[in-house]
Design an enzyme around this catalytic site. Sequence first.
Site, PDB file in Angstrom:
ATOM      1  N   HIS A   1     -12.658  14.390  98.847  1.00  9.59           N
ATOM      2  CA  HIS A   1     -13.159  15.683  99.305  1.00  9.59           C
ATOM      3  C   HIS A   1     -13.327  16.660  98.151  1.00  9.59           C
ATOM      4  O   HIS A   1     -13.963  17.706  98.319  1.00  9.59           O
ATOM      5  CB  HIS A   1     -12.199  16.278 100.332  1.00  9.59           C
ATOM      6  CG  HIS A   1     -12.263  15.613 101.674  1.00  9.59           C
ATOM      7  ND1 HIS A   1     -11.891  14.309 101.885  1.00  9.59           N
ATOM      8  CD2 HIS A   1     -12.694  16.085 102.877  1.00  9.59           C
ATOM      9  CE1 HIS A   1     -12.074  13.991 103.156  1.00  9.59           C
ATOM     10  NE2 HIS A   1     -12.564  15.046 103.776  1.00  9.59           N
ATOM     11  N   SER A   2     -12.760  16.343  97.014  1.00  6.73           N
ATOM     12  CA  SER A   2     -12.816  17.225  95.860  1.00  6.73           C
ATOM     13  C   SER A   2     -13.496  16.525  94.693  1.00  6.73           C
ATOM     14  O   SER A   2     -13.087  15.424  94.299  1.00  6.73           O
ATOM     15  CB  SER A   2     -11.392  17.634  95.447  1.00  6.73           C
ATOM     16  OG  SER A   2     -11.360  18.173  94.150  1.00  6.73           O
TER      17      SER A   2
END
Length: 232
Positions: free
Chosen positions: A12-13
Amino acid sequence: MSAPVALVLVSHSAALAAGAAELAGQMAPGVRILAAGGMDDGGLGTSFDAVERALLEATADGGSAVVLTDLGSAVLTTESVLEMLDEPVVERVRLADAPFVEGAVAAAVTAFGGADLLGVLDAAQAAGSTFAGSPVPTPASEPAAQDGVVSAVAVLRNPLGLHARPAALVARMLGGFDAKVTVNGVDAASVLELMKLGATQGQELRVEARGAQGAEAVGAFVGAVEEGFGEV
């Protein structure tokens, strides 16, 4: 030449994916590791397009890929991409049920050794139990002689002990011999098992090997330890 199996790290990052790729790449130079992190606008999340691009690049020219994800929705995004890709590509991809960082490191080192798709997948998934807190087996101080087993003892010289870089060096090096090798009772081809030993400067390491190249593997290990893994 690159290893036959690539890794795709879906997070997600963007920073997390890139950092994990950098770490795993340091442990296994030459392995293709693709980071697919964050949304296309730079925000947190998983991007269908980014994952698709990474998978197509990883499997270009008939290559295979193992995918590691950080959270559940990253799995869903990856599965959605796989549903849309051509079957010949999907057949060369495996989605690992593995810890993101430890799995990436273990898979990268295994891929560096030339393992096939299932071998790299197994290495990633086995990383999930590496730090589960189970006691580390150690050999007896005076082991009984065993036919076909070559052994030796070496003392760690480098100040930082058997940390990530030398552990990866050992795993890559010993994985190239036709022998089953252990160090203080753990699989010497597993970078995570070696790190779990927590071996520090001045500690004795007992290496044992069985197989056609057992003596060579033991000699290479002792030599690397005595040289301080290039850190002393």
